[in-house]
Motif scaffolding. Structure first.
Motif, short mmCIF file in Angstrom:
data_model
loop_
_atom_site.label_atom_id
_atom_site.label_comp_id
_atom_site.label_asym_id
_atom_site.label_seq_id
_atom_site.Cartn_x
_atom_site.Cartn_y
_atom_site.Cartn_z
N PRO A 144 0.82 -1.21 0.00
CA PRO A 144 0.00 0.00 0.00
C PRO A 144 0.86 1.26 0.00
N ALA A 145 0.35 2.31 -0.67
CA ALA A 145 1.08 3.57 -0.70
C ALA A 145 1.12 4.16 0.71
N GLY A 146 2.14 5.00 0.94
CA GLY A 146 2.24 5.67 2.23
C GLY A 146 2.81 4.81 3.34
N SER A 147 3.52 3.75 2.99
CA SER A 147 4.15 2.92 4.01
C SER A 147 5.14 3.73 4.83
N THR A 148 5.37 3.31 6.04
CA THR A 148 6.28 4.03 6.93
C THR A 148 7.72 3.85 6.49
N SER A 149 8.47 4.94 6.46
CA SER A 149 9.89 4.87 6.12
C SER A 149 10.69 4.45 7.35
N VAL A 150 11.78 3.72 7.11
CA VAL A 150 12.61 3.18 8.19
C VAL A 150 14.07 3.52 7.93
N SER A 151 14.81 3.86 8.97
CA SER A 151 16.24 4.09 8.88
C SER A 151 16.99 2.90 9.45
N SER A 152 18.04 2.49 8.75
CA SER A 152 18.93 1.42 9.23
C SER A 152 20.34 1.80 8.83
N GLY A 153 21.08 2.35 9.77
CA GLY A 153 22.40 2.86 9.43
C GLY A 153 22.25 4.03 8.48
N ASP A 154 22.99 3.98 7.35
CA ASP A 154 22.85 5.05 6.36
C ASP A 154 21.83 4.71 5.28
N LEU A 155 21.10 3.62 5.49
CA LEU A 155 20.06 3.22 4.55
C LEU A 155 18.70 3.73 5.02
N TYR A 156 17.95 4.34 4.12
CA TYR A 156 16.60 4.83 4.41
C TYR A 156 15.68 4.15 3.41
N TYR A 157 14.64 3.45 3.88
CA TYR A 157 13.86 2.64 2.94
C TYR A 157 12.41 2.51 3.36
N ARG A 158 11.59 2.00 2.42
CA ARG A 158 10.21 1.63 2.67
C ARG A 158 9.96 0.22 2.14
N TYR A 159 9.13 -0.51 2.87
CA TYR A 159 8.72 -1.85 2.43
C TYR A 159 7.24 -1.83 2.09
N TYR A 160 6.87 -2.41 0.94
CA TYR A 160 5.49 -2.46 0.47
C TYR A 160 5.00 -3.90 0.54
N ALA A 161 4.27 -4.20 1.61
CA ALA A 161 3.85 -5.58 1.86
C ALA A 161 2.95 -6.11 0.77
N GLY A 162 2.12 -5.26 0.17
CA GLY A 162 1.17 -5.72 -0.85
C GLY A 162 1.84 -6.22 -2.11
N THR A 163 3.02 -5.71 -2.42
CA THR A 163 3.73 -6.12 -3.64
C THR A 163 5.11 -6.68 -3.34
N SER A 164 5.42 -6.90 -2.04
CA SER A 164 6.69 -7.50 -1.62
C SER A 164 7.88 -6.77 -2.24
N ALA A 165 7.86 -5.46 -2.17
CA ALA A 165 8.92 -4.67 -2.79
C ALA A 165 9.50 -3.67 -1.80
N TYR A 166 10.75 -3.30 -2.04
CA TYR A 166 11.45 -2.28 -1.25
C TYR A 166 11.89 -1.14 -2.16
N LEU A 167 11.89 0.07 -1.61
CA LEU A 167 12.57 1.21 -2.21
C LEU A 167 13.53 1.73 -1.15
N GLY A 168 14.74 2.06 -1.55
CA GLY A 168 15.70 2.53 -0.57
C GLY A 168 16.67 3.54 -1.15
N ILE A 169 17.27 4.32 -0.27
CA ILE A 169 18.28 5.30 -0.68
C ILE A 169 19.44 5.20 0.30
N THR A 170 20.63 5.09 -0.27
CA THR A 170 21.85 5.09 0.53
C THR A 170 22.99 5.59 -0.33
N GLY A 171 23.86 6.35 0.26
CA GLY A 171 25.01 6.86 -0.48
C GLY A 171 24.64 7.67 -1.70
N GLY A 172 23.47 8.30 -1.67
CA GLY A 172 23.05 9.11 -2.81
C GLY A 172 22.51 8.34 -3.98
N ARG A 173 22.30 7.00 -3.81
CA ARG A 173 21.79 6.16 -4.90
C ARG A 173 20.39 5.67 -4.56
#
Length: 635
Positions: A51-80
């Motif tokens: 679902p849209a609007g999932s909560t963002s999570v920080s883990s070290g220098d990685l910032y990401y969201r997990y989308y349970a409905g589609t089993s997908a991740y989006l993340g940003i680290t090191g400017g990528r």
């Protein structure tokens, strides 16, 4: 989740070619730039991230969201910017630099920042307008709006402001807009100094927009976010307004849209915490909506309704308010300044975005006469062009007189019947108990916007400016002088077929044909659309392609004589400018011809005499600039 070197070419191709999927309102205001990117991707590529609007999570220098409905991740680290999920075989792939995705996500709002501070108490601010008038307006002291030309970089604009001791409170560099902070009381000298800078197109105080007692901010989270995001709104009329309750101003404006058969895209609440609108928020509303359309639904027209302005909404204008002349003048100057802010903002939009935008807005209330104010705006060649193509000013027809017991008397609001941006609509709306619930231009305006929406939907390939012209033609042909949907649709088909005919017969582009059709209506004695007149205008536009330098920037044209010898002069006086002359007589006689101005900027036409009592309507048009003058002569 780990990174892997390389760019996911196959995945990127899949993502970039999937269909745009507008999914309603923008997500909650992002807490940082990474959230801006996540929100953008969730909307544009909705099938892959739910679902849209999932909560963002920080883990070290990685910032990401997990989308349970589609089993997908989006993340940003090191400017990528990274993806992991079914589209990549559950492998981590890079999608590019986060900075590139941020620029894409922000669109017209790239590098933009809203004002998040508290507004000072309203006061009277004096300054000199661009056309040299010394005026006083109600505004927020210490805040000045500045518009730079589109070629000026953010760094150059900031340096120019800093050199005059100003700070930047808010900015939308893509449209050349900056809200400058200056010392209270220095606004006039600051604006005067800015006018010495040729890259500054306009400057004015941050004025108050009047809303009356029913205005309150319902949810200011978007406006208080330092970096706003593009607004992805459903198709329909976008209402810029404010309200206090379910019976507040914006609610009734919305009812007026739907009651006329239109649909609402969203309602933007733009007032400060005291029931007033600061014009910097109007700029943000226009830019954020345009940015959203440009990114998410580029084929959808941008239909804005603004049943707010500055000056005159809280009582009858003129002596009925018990105002002094000075206060009355201030109301008019506030209206002009507010309108100037809106027009400057639209002018700053990219041309392809601007071509898809139509703003419907109010033209005073309670018997106000804004004809001189509208003429003043049109004296600015940039404003004149924007008004012609992108603005409908709403009036209510004279037949809609409201009972004297009504809180705000209605009626014919101003003597602007000859202006081709003024639209009237009849029909007062009552609730189930028979009580009058919407009257006045606040509620005429959204109904005109709703008609425009339906005209566009009913006529394939029609642009917003053509729909507006259809509205004008329909009201001019109507026996009561008011807008009726079915008649507007009929006129829309006439505008469309005539434009095609002009392109075919005159061999001009669609843009030239549309300009010719508009000029033909403006010059016609009855403001009607006659195909032969439009073809004649197109041929004049085509031949004017070799005009002398500056022809497109003519600021005015006026008759110096009419009759057997008819002459006109352009301003500024430039030689080699194509001027077209058109005559329509009550005896059926028609004449049209074009000549080039002489060194004095003048041109002369010979007219055969008519019979006694015949009335001729003359028009002269400086073709490339579109500046036009009309006059009548009785033989």
């Amino acid at each position: 989740m780990t990174t892997r070197t390389g760019f996911g070419i196959v995945l990127a191709a899949i993502l970039f070619t999937c269909a745009l999927s507008p999914a309603g309102f923008a997500a909650a205001p992002p807490t940082n730039d990474s959230d801006v990117i996540f929100n953008y991707v969730e909307v544009v590529y909705a099938p892959y991230f739910s679902p849209a609007g999932s909560t963002s999570v920080s883990s070290g220098d990685l910032y990401y969201r997990y989308y349970a409905g589609t089993s997908a991740y989006l993340g940003i680290t090191g400017g990528r910017f990274l993806y992991l999920g079914p589209l990549s075989g559950n492998q981590v792939v890079e999608l590019g630099a986060a900075s590139d995705w941020l620029a894409l996500s922000l669109g017209l709002l790239s590098q933009g920042a809203s004002y998040t501070g508290s507004y000072p108490a309203l006061g009277t601010v004096s300054y000199t307008t661009k056309d040299g008038r010394s005026v006083s307006v109600e505004a927020y002291p210490g805040q000045v709006q500045v518009f730079f030309s589109s070629t000026v970089s953010e760094a150059t604009a900031r340096q120019a402001l800093a050199s005059l001791g100003a700070s930047v409170l808010a900015e939308f560099p893509q449209v050349g807009y900056y809200l400058a902070g200056v010392t209270s009381g220095s606004e006039s000298s600051f604006i005067a100094a800015l006018r010495q800078n040729s890259s500054v197109t306009d400057a004015m105080p941050n004025m108050r927009g009047y809303l009356g007692a029913d205005a309150i901010e319902l949810d200011d989270s978007w406006w208080r976010t330092n970096r706003p995001v593009p607004l992805n709104v459903p198709p329909g009329v976008v209402i810029v307004d404010a309200q206090r309750s379910a019976t507040g101003h914006a609610q009734i404006v919305g009812q007026s849209v739907t009651g006329q058969g239109g649909t609402i895209g969203t309602v933007l609440i733009t007032d400060d915490d005291s029931g007033n609108i600061s014009t910097d928020k109007i700029v943000a509303s226009i830019v954020a909506t345009a940015a959203g359309r440009r990114i998410f639904t580029p084929d959808e027209p941008i239909l804005l309704n603004m049943s707010i302005s500055s000056g005159g909404n809280t009582c009858n204008w003129g002596t009925g308010c018990g105002d002094t002349a000075q206060t009355e003048n201030q109301r008019h100057e506030n209206w002009r300044g507010f309108a100037g802010t809106v027009l400057n903002t639209i002018a700053g939009l990219p041309s392809d975005t601007r071509d898809n935008l139509m703003l419907t807005t109010i033209l005073g209330n309670g018997g106000s006469n804004l004809s001189s104010d509208l003429a003043n705006l049109r004296s600015n060649s940039t404003f004149d062009s924007i008004i012609d193509k992108n603005v409908q000013f709403a009036e209510a027809a004279a037949a809609d007189t409201v009972p004297a017991t009504a809180a705000r008397p209605n009626g014919e609001y101003s003597n602007t019947a000859d202006d081709l941006s003024v639209v009237r609509i009849t029909g007062l709306v009552r609730d189930s108990n028979g009580n009058l619930v919407n009257y006045g231009t606040s509620f005429s305006s959204p109904r005109i916007a709703a008609v425009t929406q339906q005209v566009l939907a009913a006529t394939s390939g029609l642009s917003p400016d053509q729909a507006k012209l259809a509205n004008i033609l329909a009201q001019n042909a109507n026996s009561t002088g008011a807008l009726v949907l079915s008649e507007a649709i009929t006129k829309a088909n006439l505008v469309k077929t005539t434009t095609a005919q002009v392109m075919s017969q005159a061999g001009v582009t669609e843009a030239q044909a549309k300009s010719a059709v508009l000029l033909a209506v403006k010059s016609n004695a009855l403001h009607a659309l006659v195909a032969d007149e439009a073809v004649s205008k197109a041929e004049a536009i085509k031949s004017a392609g070799s005009d002398s330098s500056g022809s497109a920037n003519v600021t005015g044209i006026a008759f110096t004589s009419t009759g057997g010898t008819t002459s006109a002069r352009i301003t500024p006086a430039i030689a080699g400018v194509t001027v077209q002359f058109t005559l329509s007589g009550t005896d059926g006689y028609f004449q049209s011809e074009s000549h080039l101005t002489n060194s004095a900027g003048s041109v002369t036409f010979s007219v055969p005499p008519g019979a006694t009592g015949v009335v001729d309507t003359f028009s002269v048009t400086a073709v490339l600039s579109g500046r036009i003058a009309r006059s009548t002569y009785t033989w």
